[in-house]
Design a protein around this motif. Sequence first.
Motif, mmCIF file in Angstrom:
data_model
loop_
_atom_site.group_PDB
_atom_site.id
_atom_site.type_symbol
_atom_site.label_atom_id
_atom_site.label_comp_id
_atom_site.label_asym_id
_atom_site.label_seq_id
_atom_site.Cartn_x
_atom_site.Cartn_y
_atom_site.Cartn_z
ATOM 1 N N PRO A 78 0.839 -1.155 0.007
ATOM 2 C CA PRO A 78 0.122 0.018 0.057
ATOM 3 C C PRO A 78 0.966 1.291 -0.214
ATOM 4 O O PRO A 78 0.137 2.269 -0.487
ATOM 5 C CB PRO A 78 -0.840 -0.031 1.363
ATOM 6 N N HIS A 79 2.051 1.326 0.472
ATOM 7 C CA HIS A 79 2.800 2.516 0.561
ATOM 8 C C HIS A 79 3.557 2.770 -0.762
ATOM 9 O O HIS A 79 4.148 1.821 -1.357
ATOM 10 C CB HIS A 79 3.739 2.291 1.824
ATOM 11 N N ASP A 80 3.682 3.986 -0.930
ATOM 12 C CA ASP A 80 4.238 4.734 -2.028
ATOM 13 C C ASP A 80 5.773 4.014 -2.149
ATOM 14 O O ASP A 80 6.518 4.185 -1.171
ATOM 15 C CB ASP A 80 4.511 6.171 -2.185
ATOM 16 N N THR A 81 6.414 3.865 -3.256
ATOM 17 C CA THR A 81 7.812 3.423 -3.621
ATOM 18 C C THR A 81 8.533 4.573 -3.701
ATOM 19 O O THR A 81 8.088 5.374 -4.498
ATOM 20 C CB THR A 81 7.695 2.377 -4.505
ATOM 21 N N VAL A 82 9.666 4.601 -3.122
ATOM 22 C CA VAL A 82 10.441 5.792 -3.435
ATOM 23 C C VAL A 82 11.910 5.256 -3.881
ATOM 24 O O VAL A 82 12.372 4.389 -3.467
ATOM 25 C CB VAL A 82 10.865 6.620 -1.939
ATOM 26 N N VAL A 83 12.251 5.827 -5.324
ATOM 27 C CA VAL A 83 13.434 5.245 -6.100
ATOM 28 C C VAL A 83 14.399 6.145 -5.923
ATOM 29 O O VAL A 83 14.495 7.278 -6.283
ATOM 30 C CB VAL A 83 12.696 5.086 -7.616
ATOM 31 N N PRO A 84 15.538 5.521 -5.610
ATOM 32 C CA PRO A 84 16.940 6.381 -5.549
ATOM 33 C C PRO A 84 17.307 6.807 -6.769
ATOM 34 O O PRO A 84 17.283 5.931 -7.747
ATOM 35 C CB PRO A 84 18.129 5.436 -4.892
ATOM 36 N N LEU A 85 17.751 8.048 -7.312
ATOM 37 C CA LEU A 85 18.182 8.434 -8.436
ATOM 38 C C LEU A 85 19.687 8.823 -8.008
ATOM 39 O O LEU A 85 19.936 10.155 -7.588
ATOM 40 C CB LEU A 85 17.721 9.735 -8.986
ATOM 41 N N GLY A 86 20.620 8.105 -8.269
ATOM 42 C CA GLY A 86 22.041 8.379 -7.692
ATOM 43 C C GLY A 86 22.025 8.607 -6.183
ATOM 44 O O GLY A 86 21.234 7.800 -5.625
ATOM 45 N N ASP A 87 23.178 9.170 -5.554
ATOM 46 C CA ASP A 87 23.180 8.722 -4.122
ATOM 47 C C ASP A 87 22.377 9.836 -3.429
ATOM 48 O O ASP A 87 22.353 9.822 -2.199
ATOM 49 C CB ASP A 87 24.667 8.953 -3.683
ATOM 50 N N HIS A 88 21.950 11.035 -3.743
ATOM 51 C CA HIS A 88 21.528 11.981 -3.085
ATOM 52 C C HIS A 88 20.085 12.526 -3.434
ATOM 53 O O HIS A 88 19.653 13.462 -2.896
ATOM 54 C CB HIS A 88 22.410 13.310 -3.440
ATOM 55 N N THR A 89 19.605 11.898 -4.410
ATOM 56 C CA THR A 89 18.249 12.346 -4.939
ATOM 57 C C THR A 89 17.166 11.043 -4.762
ATOM 58 O O THR A 89 17.728 10.008 -5.002
ATOM 59 C CB THR A 89 18.312 12.888 -6.317
ATOM 60 N N VAL A 90 16.114 11.409 -4.619
ATOM 61 C CA VAL A 90 15.096 10.456 -4.582
ATOM 62 C C VAL A 90 13.917 10.858 -5.595
ATOM 63 O O VAL A 90 13.593 11.900 -5.629
ATOM 64 C CB VAL A 90 14.366 9.774 -3.515
ATOM 65 N N PHE A 91 13.264 9.694 -6.066
ATOM 66 C CA PHE A 91 12.073 10.109 -6.995
ATOM 67 C C PHE A 91 11.006 9.174 -6.286
ATOM 68 O O PHE A 91 10.920 8.114 -6.191
ATOM 69 C CB PHE A 91 12.223 9.368 -8.704
ATOM 70 N N PRO A 161 22.599 13.528 -10.771
ATOM 71 C CA PRO A 161 22.557 12.090 -11.386
ATOM 72 C C PRO A 161 22.320 12.298 -13.009
ATOM 73 O O PRO A 161 21.612 13.255 -13.350
ATOM 74 C CB PRO A 161 21.293 11.542 -10.500
ATOM 75 N N VAL A 162 22.521 11.041 -13.412
ATOM 76 C CA VAL A 162 22.016 11.129 -15.073
ATOM 77 C C VAL A 162 21.185 9.845 -15.577
ATOM 78 O O VAL A 162 21.272 8.743 -14.690
ATOM 79 C CB VAL A 162 23.464 11.053 -15.892
ATOM 80 N N VAL A 163 20.537 10.207 -16.580
ATOM 81 C CA VAL A 163 19.424 9.296 -16.893
ATOM 82 C C VAL A 163 19.704 9.188 -18.272
ATOM 83 O O VAL A 163 20.067 10.043 -19.233
ATOM 84 C CB VAL A 163 18.026 9.945 -16.934
ATOM 85 N N THR A 164 19.636 7.828 -18.919
ATOM 86 C CA THR A 164 20.078 7.822 -20.295
ATOM 87 C C THR A 164 19.396 6.688 -20.977
ATOM 88 O O THR A 164 18.893 5.453 -20.004
ATOM 89 C CB THR A 164 21.387 7.394 -20.525
ATOM 90 N N ASP A 165 19.189 6.475 -22.334
ATOM 91 C CA ASP A 165 18.229 5.476 -22.672
ATOM 92 C C ASP A 165 19.229 4.093 -22.861
ATOM 93 O O ASP A 165 20.152 4.185 -23.005
ATOM 94 C CB ASP A 165 18.097 5.594 -24.489
ATOM 95 N N VAL A 166 18.408 2.842 -22.688
ATOM 96 C CA VAL A 166 19.033 1.828 -22.590
ATOM 97 C C VAL A 166 19.518 1.104 -23.847
ATOM 98 O O VAL A 166 18.705 1.445 -24.701
ATOM 99 C CB VAL A 166 18.106 0.681 -22.017
ATOM 100 N N GLY A 167 20.868 1.126 -24.041
ATOM 101 C CA GLY A 167 21.022 0.502 -25.386
ATOM 102 C C GLY A 167 21.623 -0.895 -25.035
ATOM 103 O O GLY A 167 21.056 -1.770 -24.862
ATOM 104 N N ASP A 168 22.861 -0.779 -24.759
ATOM 105 C CA ASP A 168 23.651 -2.091 -24.185
ATOM 106 C C ASP A 168 23.572 -1.728 -22.853
ATOM 107 O O ASP A 168 24.069 -0.861 -22.214
ATOM 108 C CB ASP A 168 25.043 -1.929 -24.606
ATOM 109 N N VAL A 169 22.674 -2.791 -22.215
ATOM 110 C CA VAL A 169 22.366 -2.736 -20.531
ATOM 111 C C VAL A 169 23.818 -2.607 -19.975
ATOM 112 O O VAL A 169 23.703 -1.800 -19.179
ATOM 113 C CB VAL A 169 21.569 -3.950 -20.230
#
Lengths: 328, 328, 328, 328
Positions: A78-91, A161-169
């Motif tokens: 039931p609780h919201d999931t919080v996702v880490p984005l790098g070491d200092h940010t969460v989504f 923190p950086v976000v990019t398209d998956v190509g070669d995993v």
Amino acid sequence: MIIVLKPGTDPKEAQAILEQIERLGLKPLFMPGTERVVLGALGDERVIASLHLESHPHVESVTPILAPYKLVSRELHPHDTVVPLGDHTVFGGERFIVIAGPCAVESREQMDQGARAVKEAGASALRGGAFKPRTSPYAFQGLGEEGLEILAQAGRAHGLPVVTDVGDVAAVERHADALQVGARNMQNYRLLQALGHCRKAVILKRGMAATLNELLLAAEYIVGEGNPNVILCERGIKTYEPATRNTLDLSAVPYIKQKSHLPVLVDPSHGTGRRDLVEPMACAAAACGADGIMVEVHPDPALALSDGEQSLYPDQFRALMRRLKPFV
Amino acid sequence: MIIVLKPGTDPKEAQAILEQIERLGLKPLFMPGTERVVLGALGDERVIASLHLESHPHVESVTPILAPYKLVSRELHPHDTVVPLGDHTVFGGERFIVIAGPCAVESREQMDQGARAVKEAGASALRGGAFKPRTSPYAFQGLGEEGLEILAQAGRAHGLPVVTDVGDVAAVERHADALQVGARNMQNYRLLQALGHCRKAVILKRGMAATLNELLLAAEYIVGEGNPNVILCERGIKTYEPATRNTLDLSAVPYIKQKSHLPVLVDPSHGTGRRDLVEPMACAAAACGADGIMVEVHPDPALALSDGEQSLYPDQFRALMRRLKPFV
Amino acid sequence: MIIVLKPGTDPKEAQAILEQIERLGLKPLFMPGTERVVLGALGDERVIASLHLESHPHVESVTPILAPYKLVSRELHPHDTVVPLGDHTVFGGERFIVIAGPCAVESREQMDQGARAVKEAGASALRGGAFKPRTSPYAFQGLGEEGLEILAQAGRAHGLPVVTDVGDVAAVERHADALQVGARNMQNYRLLQALGHCRKAVILKRGMAATLNELLLAAEYIVGEGNPNVILCERGIKTYEPATRNTLDLSAVPYIKQKSHLPVLVDPSHGTGRRDLVEPMACAAAACGADGIMVEVHPDPALALSDGEQSLYPDQFRALMRRLKPFV
Amino acid sequence: MIIVLKPGTDPKEAQAILEQIERLGLKPLFMPGTERVVLGALGDERVIASLHLESHPHVESVTPILAPYKLVSRELHPHDTVVPLGDHTVFGGERFIVIAGPCAVESREQMDQGARAVKEAGASALRGGAFKPRTSPYAFQGLGEEGLEILAQAGRAHGLPVVTDVGDVAAVERHADALQVGARNMQNYRLLQALGHCRKAVILKRGMAATLNELLLAAEYIVGEGNPNVILCERGIKTYEPATRNTLDLSAVPYIKQKSHLPVLVDPSHGTGRRDLVEPMACAAAACGADGIMVEVHPDPALALSDGEQSLYPDQFRALMRRLKPFV
């Protein structure tokens, strides 16, 4: 199936039930809470009925999970999931997160300028594609691993923190903080399973003709393999309307928030395909409950190698960040 | 074609040009401004080229209207249109307008309760259908003219202008302050032309498969016959997604505001078909620039003769009005 | 509800049951067959349950009509309906019927040439619009009643029944053998009810976003008012695909034939919007069970005032008629 | 760019031009014909203009390829491509090819029965999936490599080439005669490129929201890597219509035949999702010019582990083969 144990149940009893579940070929889940232990059993629900757990002396209740997806459903979690984005940010936490940057990594200078611009305006993460899946084999496909290095370097230099398209995993996982699965690959189940073994956040974009149930089931593939850090992204669907590149389906935001504990991102750049609609739709996304947005910003959109017409100018991005203030 | 006259041009010269336009079989427009007089010529733009107005001594500039719609375009008419809703309310001005009420007028008591509830919570206008276009001939079709009387009476009793579906134009015009053209009739051009001769506001709902250009061209039919009081309404389009009754295309709001001077209304009730998505989508509509929303509210949705599953309970409507405060 | 009476039931008993049905506010139907009399009751099926007809001594069986449409369903009426087109032609019988002609009536000469061309090639009926519903108010709207006279005259001269778009119902009924309801008006229920009082065949075109159930329910409005002569027309639906003007949904043909007794027409001209796709799609329509096609043919498509790009040249139409031979 | 050399040009001259093209970073093509040698240059057409080949003494003409796809376009390659399916069958030649079999390989017995049934009725190839991409991770995913062996064995036993879904490319290439890319993977460009290095036929199914241009560009990815044996498959697109699982867009057949030299397959099983619509739509596919169909047939559809409701019973498949006689 959600199995709530009675308060004070001996852990050995829980263990015994989990073993019974596993022997039936189902996937057992152990979810200890502060007051009660909750167990889960995923798979064919007719099979588990044969255990008659509802009459087990240590079981308080047995409830089927009605949704076709299980691990990503709010029924189970039931609780919201919080996702880490790098070491200092969460989504997915209290802050509204803005991910911004160019569609594609084009050069060291472009990424440095882009990263500086979005950081100064208040973005929380930097985006940029190095492996670009393009409709035409003759279109610019990205700089590949070199692009990943440029992106990672720009992120480090500006503290994003950086976000990019998956190509070669493997390559992408080495360099990025979040791996983005594009709309064209939302139902590439081999890729989803591979991402289930990553430790990084996965941004799963809705396919151009995917229903919300199909999106949630695609997320289930990733979470089912062991990676709980999934962010769902509404980026517009294909409809008959030509005024916009896609039709941004913002109803997806409150619908998903209701059905799932995963956080929701909105991409108004692809969702509209028009620079002049990005700001109002970003505000609308914030107003209907999204956890953040991803926006294309380019130091000079007229020169962009892809998606120039939907990329914001740096000063437009600054104006957007000001407009978002009341929502974030 | 937009023809701007030089400052100080004698009105007789303007009149002479308008006559030339009319003789060519085009529609002449006279739009006096504070600094300059602007003339318009609607119809085949190749014909008007034969007048060579750009070299006329009193003409400052001649500009084609690039949009396929003319009277409703911002090119011709840059300022926002404000539409009166009854004697004391306007739509498209500074205030965000909330029109609320039941889908269909069912009884005097239901409308009285409904009107009281929405008025107390802060709505600006009352809605209720007396002629309901229904997909099945066996579904409840509304109370007809008796329903119009009940609606008008409820509006008077609670000081709210009333909005209703166009059925019989003459009857509806007698009783209502705004006439709503449903999605199924958006391209019923005979009806649009008839509404062009009404004095009342017309709410034109987007057809279920209408592009935004088609919606603006439909509005052109009404304005072209002489009624400038048109409100455009986004109410969701048909897509493959079954989670919602329609897909609410909020990008329509900033797109229309950019292309046209007409005000824009959003209907999150039909746009989602789910009571639980109305509040977030109403907030999103406000955030992306809509001039108002139309929401279905019923004193007891479980008993509603139509659209019960998308109608708000009165206390949900009060909560919505509180949530809208920052946007309005 | 379908009520089958026992063999040899006295007509007075049937009459008595029909009266009971009517007293409940339902619509009674009397359908005498060669072996048994069948009665129908249309309306709220919960109400009729109160009559307990299944235990009536002269009733053999009582079966609910599961489809939401009743009069047009095969459950109620298992045999194919055959619709007269003028005095000498029928639609829905053994012959595959080709209706052909220009989109719009433009002149006496154009219609005479058009009628001659399609007649010589083997067409069974002539089409031509005099009241054209156009997306833009500035587009050619047809010649009105004068156009109807030209069309009727061309039909008489070449021995072809004539089909035209409904504009003014009374005028059209005077001149045409079949009245065509365009896609934009499929859910204009006032128009459908008016056509239910006509004696002429009605061609009901599927709306651009109408489901097949909605199309069948729209036909129910016409048949319910007393006109059984309805032809359903598949003419393409709106999708995201830009290669064709619409997406011709040929699955509609066998689906409708299974669910309804009404004949089915296919319009490959609007269905594709491309002259070069008309012939193969016309053959496909014949192959999947359509009762006929309606095709736009113009003596000189390059000069056509509307739909030129999808109109066949006369020699293309002759080639099409030859290609259709094995199917018809 | 298509470069036609003058008759009698020395092969060395052709070679020199190809080298110039390659030096510019474009892809050179050598296409010797019976009368003239044709060269191609793929890539940025602005670059090749710098060579001024139109004034080269041995060049007869230089024509741009207008379509966004090049290798698969009819502009470059006017003759129909014929694709081998195993050693004795071809797809795209004179014969209309029927590929039939169960959705998924379930057991040795099921495949043996299935193969016998389709062979006896006249099918040309056997289908069966061993790696099934399923929307839900909890649905049956196929037998994997064991399934491939069962399929290959059934094909050999009954003298039928075999077709199967691509899962693991290497494993599938070992066992199957044609590799099918499902709709969900149509834009999985890494997979397409890998298939470009296979020697086997590739059946590329249209994505659920893919335009025909996108489908042709996806094929270009495969052909561009060196595998010319691509068959395009129309299998229905997503629309708002719920009566059928997808909307089978048969206009795709003549459209693709006009734009491309690749053969076209139609899948009426997925295209409709309803067993009762398969036969009429298979006939329609043949009538509009498809080179073949792929149909799901199961020895006992009620027991099928996937797609049972759209699989034909063996006797329905025999009836279909009889109905197809006039078209094949």
